[in-house]
Design a protein around this motif. Structure first.
Motif, PDB file in Angstrom:
ATOM      1  N   ARG A 351      40.043  55.000  39.093  1.00  0.00           N
ATOM      2  CA  ARG A 351      40.366  53.985  38.208  1.00  0.00           C
ATOM      3  C   ARG A 351      41.604  53.132  38.726  1.00  0.00           C
ATOM      4  NH1 ARG A 351      39.382  53.507  32.996  1.00  0.00           N
ATOM      5  NH2 ARG A 351      40.658  52.314  31.876  1.00  0.00           N
ATOM      6  N   GLU A 352      42.393  53.906  39.387  1.00  0.00           N
ATOM      7  CA  GLU A 352      43.662  53.100  40.089  1.00  0.00           C
ATOM      8  C   GLU A 352      43.241  52.375  41.156  1.00  0.00           C
ATOM      9  OE1 GLU A 352      45.628  56.352  43.170  1.00  0.00           O
ATOM     10  OE2 GLU A 352      45.251  56.935  40.945  1.00  0.00           O
ATOM     11  N   GLY A 353      42.178  52.549  41.694  1.00  0.00           N
ATOM     12  CA  GLY A 353      41.650  51.598  42.938  1.00  0.00           C
ATOM     13  C   GLY A 353      42.408  51.366  44.100  1.00  0.00           C
ATOM     14  N   ILE A 354      42.284  50.379  44.858  1.00  0.00           N
ATOM     15  CA  ILE A 354      42.833  50.443  46.074  1.00  0.00           C
ATOM     16  C   ILE A 354      43.686  49.230  46.033  1.00  0.00           C
ATOM     17  CG2 ILE A 354      40.747  49.242  47.083  1.00  0.00           C
ATOM     18  CD1 ILE A 354      41.463  50.420  49.898  1.00  0.00           C
ATOM     19  N   ALA A 355      44.734  49.001  46.828  1.00  0.00           N
ATOM     20  CA  ALA A 355      45.834  47.907  46.828  1.00  0.00           C
ATOM     21  C   ALA A 355      44.709  46.876  47.697  1.00  0.00           C
ATOM     22  CB  ALA A 355      47.132  48.085  47.365  1.00  0.00           C
ATOM     23  N   ILE A 356      44.930  45.280  47.208  1.00  0.00           N
ATOM     24  CA  ILE A 356      44.309  44.558  48.085  1.00  0.00           C
ATOM     25  C   ILE A 356      45.133  44.429  49.266  1.00  0.00           C
ATOM     26  CG2 ILE A 356      43.806  42.033  47.854  1.00  0.00           C
ATOM     27  CD1 ILE A 356      43.452  42.148  45.132  1.00  0.00           C
ATOM     28  N   ASP A 357      46.315  44.593  49.310  1.00  0.00           N
ATOM     29  CA  ASP A 357      47.146  44.410  50.513  1.00  0.00           C
ATOM     30  C   ASP A 357      46.840  45.303  51.538  1.00  0.00           C
ATOM     31  OD1 ASP A 357      48.766  46.088  49.688  1.00  0.00           O
ATOM     32  OD2 ASP A 357      50.565  45.025  49.335  1.00  0.00           O
ATOM     33  N   HIS A 358      46.264  46.559  51.180  1.00  0.00           N
ATOM     34  CA  HIS A 358      45.691  47.478  52.164  1.00  0.00           C
ATOM     35  C   HIS A 358      44.326  47.168  52.813  1.00  0.00           C
ATOM     36  CE1 HIS A 358      48.235  50.931  50.093  1.00  0.00           C
ATOM     37  NE2 HIS A 358      48.938  49.958  50.594  1.00  0.00           N
ATOM     38  N   LEU A 359      43.706  46.269  52.288  1.00  0.00           N
ATOM     39  CA  LEU A 359      42.565  45.800  53.044  1.00  0.00           C
ATOM     40  C   LEU A 359      42.758  44.902  54.153  1.00  0.00           C
ATOM     41  CD1 LEU A 359      40.490  44.476  49.965  1.00  0.00           C
ATOM     42  CD2 LEU A 359      40.032  46.755  51.174  1.00  0.00           C
ATOM     43  N   PRO A 360      42.028  45.005  55.364  1.00  0.00           N
ATOM     44  CA  PRO A 360      42.243  43.980  56.356  1.00  0.00           C
ATOM     45  C   PRO A 360      42.109  42.452  55.882  1.00  0.00           C
ATOM     46  CG  PRO A 360      40.400  45.540  56.828  1.00  0.00           C
ATOM     47  CD  PRO A 360      40.687  45.529  55.498  1.00  0.00           C
ATOM     48  N   SER A 361      43.140  41.953  56.416  1.00  0.00           N
ATOM     49  CA  SER A 361      43.188  40.580  55.961  1.00  0.00           C
ATOM     50  C   SER A 361      42.038  39.486  55.725  1.00  0.00           C
ATOM     51  CB  SER A 361      44.193  39.613  56.900  1.00  0.00           C
ATOM     52  OG  SER A 361      43.756  39.508  58.167  1.00  0.00           O
ATOM     53  N   ALA A 362      40.909  39.811  56.722  1.00  0.00           N
ATOM     54  CA  ALA A 362      39.714  39.206  56.587  1.00  0.00           C
ATOM     55  C   ALA A 362      38.648  39.354  55.477  1.00  0.00           C
ATOM     56  CB  ALA A 362      38.919  39.486  57.910  1.00  0.00           C
ATOM     57  N   LYS A 363      39.070  40.630  54.804  1.00  0.00           N
ATOM     58  CA  LYS A 363      38.306  41.249  53.603  1.00  0.00           C
ATOM     59  C   LYS A 363      38.773  40.795  52.245  1.00  0.00           C
ATOM     60  CE  LYS A 363      36.033  43.440  56.695  1.00  0.00           C
ATOM     61  NZ  LYS A 363      34.546  43.208  57.090  1.00  0.00           N
ATOM     62  N   ARG A 364      40.101  40.370  52.337  1.00  0.00           N
ATOM     63  CA  ARG A 364      40.923  39.960  51.239  1.00  0.00           C
ATOM     64  C   ARG A 364      40.178  38.645  50.400  1.00  0.00           C
ATOM     65  NH1 ARG A 364      46.882  40.688  53.574  1.00  0.00           N
ATOM     66  NH2 ARG A 364      46.552  42.956  54.484  1.00  0.00           N
ATOM     67  N   THR A 365      39.771  38.056  51.106  1.00  0.00           N
ATOM     68  CA  THR A 365      39.212  36.578  50.593  1.00  0.00           C
ATOM     69  C   THR A 365      37.798  36.945  49.868  1.00  0.00           C
ATOM     70  OG1 THR A 365      37.823  36.341  52.658  1.00  0.00           O
ATOM     71  CG2 THR A 365      39.881  35.300  52.612  1.00  0.00           C
ATOM     72  N   ALA A 372      34.129  37.048  40.531  1.00  0.00           N
ATOM     73  CA  ALA A 372      32.991  36.093  39.937  1.00  0.00           C
ATOM     74  C   ALA A 372      31.700  36.933  39.642  1.00  0.00           C
ATOM     75  CB  ALA A 372      32.838  35.084  40.797  1.00  0.00           C
ATOM     76  N   ASP A 373      31.440  37.967  40.190  1.00  0.00           N
ATOM     77  CA  ASP A 373      30.137  38.728  40.223  1.00  0.00           C
ATOM     78  C   ASP A 373      30.419  39.963  39.200  1.00  0.00           C
ATOM     79  OD1 ASP A 373      28.582  37.328  41.979  1.00  0.00           O
ATOM     80  OD2 ASP A 373      29.160  38.797  43.612  1.00  0.00           O
ATOM     81  N   GLY A 374      31.524  39.835  38.182  1.00  0.00           N
ATOM     82  CA  GLY A 374      31.889  40.674  37.341  1.00  0.00           C
ATOM     83  C   GLY A 374      32.070  42.259  37.699  1.00  0.00           C
ATOM     84  N   LEU A 375      32.438  42.506  39.129  1.00  0.00           N
ATOM     85  CA  LEU A 375      32.381  43.676  39.743  1.00  0.00           C
ATOM     86  C   LEU A 375      33.771  44.289  39.598  1.00  0.00           C
ATOM     87  CD1 LEU A 375      30.134  43.151  42.650  1.00  0.00           C
ATOM     88  CD2 LEU A 375      29.389  44.128  40.528  1.00  0.00           C
ATOM     89  N   VAL A 376      34.800  43.333  39.714  1.00  0.00           N
ATOM     90  CA  VAL A 376      36.130  43.779  39.747  1.00  0.00           C
ATOM     91  C   VAL A 376      36.916  42.944  38.569  1.00  0.00           C
ATOM     92  CG1 VAL A 376      38.269  43.453  41.289  1.00  0.00           C
ATOM     93  CG2 VAL A 376      36.157  44.006  42.390  1.00  0.00           C
ATOM     94  N   ASP A 377      37.799  43.997  38.217  1.00  0.00           N
ATOM     95  CA  ASP A 377      38.595  43.464  37.085  1.00  0.00           C
ATOM     96  C   ASP A 377      39.663  42.381  37.348  1.00  0.00           C
ATOM     97  OD1 ASP A 377      41.413  44.022  35.410  1.00  0.00           O
ATOM     98  OD2 ASP A 377      39.573  44.456  34.167  1.00  0.00           O
ATOM     99  N   PRO A 378      39.651  41.226  36.910  1.00  0.00           N
ATOM    100  CA  PRO A 378      40.237  40.109  37.324  1.00  0.00           C
ATOM    101  C   PRO A 378      41.897  40.404  37.178  1.00  0.00           C
ATOM    102  CG  PRO A 378      38.984  39.513  35.383  1.00  0.00           C
ATOM    103  CD  PRO A 378      38.580  40.567  35.817  1.00  0.00           C
ATOM    104  N   ALA A 379      42.007  40.900  35.934  1.00  0.00           N
ATOM    105  CA  ALA A 379      43.596  41.284  35.504  1.00  0.00           C
ATOM    106  C   ALA A 379      44.131  42.325  36.597  1.00  0.00           C
ATOM    107  CB  ALA A 379      43.726  41.780  34.178  1.00  0.00           C
ATOM    108  N   ALA A 380      43.377  43.365  36.928  1.00  0.00           N
ATOM    109  CA  ALA A 380      43.952  44.103  37.921  1.00  0.00           C
ATOM    110  C   ALA A 380      44.166  43.272  39.102  1.00  0.00           C
ATOM    111  CB  ALA A 380      42.908  45.338  37.961  1.00  0.00           C
ATOM    112  N   ALA A 381      43.306  42.518  39.584  1.00  0.00           N
ATOM    113  CA  ALA A 381      43.456  42.026  40.780  1.00  0.00           C
ATOM    114  C   ALA A 381      44.776  41.046  40.828  1.00  0.00           C
ATOM    115  CB  ALA A 381      42.042  40.952  41.036  1.00  0.00           C
ATOM    116  N   ILE A 382      45.128  40.436  39.885  1.00  0.00           N
ATOM    117  CA  ILE A 382      46.143  39.651  39.748  1.00  0.00           C
ATOM    118  C   ILE A 382      47.462  40.636  39.976  1.00  0.00           C
ATOM    119  CG2 ILE A 382      47.792  38.508  38.232  1.00  0.00           C
ATOM    120  CD1 ILE A 382      45.346  37.215  36.829  1.00  0.00           C
ATOM    121  N   ARG A 383      47.290  41.734  39.464  1.00  0.00           N
ATOM    122  CA  ARG A 383      48.486  42.799  39.647  1.00  0.00           C
ATOM    123  C   ARG A 383      48.276  43.519  41.233  1.00  0.00           C
ATOM    124  NH1 ARG A 383      46.516  44.511  34.716  1.00  0.00           N
ATOM    125  NH2 ARG A 383      45.446  46.466  35.736  1.00  0.00           N
TER     126      ARG A 383
END
Length: 405
Positions: A351-365, A372-383
């Motif tokens: 549930r806590e997920g993974i930090a976006i900045d822990h991803l390789p930079s090429a994958k963050r995009t 958009a595909d409804g797979l990831v929570d947008p509010a969490a992504a903003i955080r």
């Protein structure tokens, strides 16, 4: 039978850890104790387990003493490496740990606690087949320091249990849970959905039965057909149908809805708990990449990025330890790319997920497309975190592929 062990480098016969291993003793440490015995092998199971006719040179009676020998070896190895620390969690898995006398399980726990110590409030779990849990067994385990029982319910419907080759009666689950609660143990129940011939109504009946037990933790796993199992052979021969992916998705959605209505919250794709305190801390240790030592035949271990695994058969395991040798069969030290893939695979499921900045930079995009595909929570992504939606949990493997490929 279980699958083959992974390929890797030869393990040192004395079990010594590499001198350059970047050990951080602030990382939590856990112990997994594997008990590889079963009365009957379930048709879907590919775990490293053995019925009495398959032991050939090993006995259940001697098993506790043998495993205590590996605990002594682990104490020496971790002490020499400066990696010794108390255990946050202990988990007896199998197989069926409660096929052994409860006193044997207590003896193994006492050896581990004496060797490593336990943090205050450590979680100590034993997996159990409902048929093997009596009031006396539950009381003995509680007196030994066990505080959590994970009961393999799987289903409340007799024909579904038969399809899974489970031998217990549904009534035995209720008596096992009652015995555990009376002994003061926390209780988790495990369910499996998608068995051959199981309908959505059957699954709903199992969910209702599990909720009626009033446990604080429920696991619900989709049936996966593993190569080499009896069930895989039955499907290949056309004797039973292949699990229906769409039906399994409906079953998952029903489980999530019913459990949420009953006050449970998902914290990993296949696990729900009433409160944060009721979550399985041992499983979270795996998903978060903590350190652990796996004791027993075929058990896997991880310390500071180094992985190793033991020989599979109980007789070979006992022979190694009797010769004062490590039972490890192989070892590997994954590179950073492999570790990143594993981190994405495991942490994206919780549930806590993974930090976006822990991803390789090429994958963050790619995160925007997942939103958009409804797979990831947008509010969490903003955080700054990737957290799966319900649709994302149903398609968790697709999310991993998108972030990792």
């Amino acid at each position: 039978m279980a699958g083959l062990l992974p390929l890797g480098d030869p393990a040192p016969s004395d079990g010594r850890l590499p001198g350059d291993l970047p050990i951080d003793t602030a990382v939590p440490f856990s112990a997994y104790l594997h008990v590889p015995f079963c009365r009957v092998r379930c048709g879907y199971c590919d775990f490293n387990t053995y019925t009495s006719s398959e032991l050939r040179g090993a006995t259940q009676d001697a098993y506790a003493d043998t495993l205590v020998g590996e605990i002594a070896l682990a104490h020496r190895v971790l002490s020499e490496a400066g990696a010794l620390r108390p255990m946050d969690t202990v988990f007896f898995g199998g197989g069926t740990p409660t096929l052994l006398p409860a006193g044997d399980l207590g003896r193994m726990l006492d050896a581990a606690a004496s060797g490593f110590g336990l943090v205050d409030g450590a979680e100590v779990t034993v997996e159990a087949n409902p048929d093997t849990v009596t009031p006396e067994v539950a009381r003995t385990l509680a007196a030994a320091g066990v505080n959590r029982l994970s009961i393999g319910m799987q289903s409340a419907v007799p024909h579904v249990l038969a399809a899974l080759d489970r031998t217990h009666r549904p009534d035995n689950v209720r008596t096992a849970v009652a015995a555990a609660k009376d002994a003061g143990l926390d209780v988790s129940v495990d369910l499996i959905y998608g068995a051959p011939g199981e309908s959505l109504g059957d699954w709903e009946a199992s969910l209702d039965a599990a909720l009626a037990l009033e446990s604080d933790h429920i696991s619900a796993y989709a049936l996966i057909i593993e190569d080499g199992t009896k069930l895989a052979r039955q499907i290949r021969r056309g004797e039973v149908p292949t699990p229906d992916d769409d039906l399994q998705a409906d079953m998952y959605e029903l489980a999530d809805s019913r459990l949420a209505s009953a006050g449970f919250e998902w914290y990993e794709v296949s696990n729900w708990a009433r409160t944060t305190a009721d979550r399985s801390r041992h499983n979270l240790a795996y998903w978060r990449g903590s350190d652990w030592w796996g004791f027993g035949p075929g058990a896997h271990s991880h310390v500071a990025g180094l992985r190793w695994w033991n020989v599979k058969h109980p007789a070979a395991y006992a022979q190694r330890l009797a010769a004062s040798e490590s039972p490890a069969a192989g070892t590997e030290r994954p590179d950073e790319e492999s570790r990143m893939l594993e981190r994405i695979l495991l942490q994206s499921r919780i549930r806590e997920g993974i930090a976006i900045d822990h991803l390789p930079s090429a994958k963050r995009t790619r995160v925007a497309g997942l939103i958009a595909d409804g797979l990831v929570d947008p509010a969490a992504a903003i955080r700054g975190r990737i957290q799966l939606t319900l649709r994302g949990r149903l398609l968790a493997d697709a999310v991993v592929r998108e972030l990792a490929d």
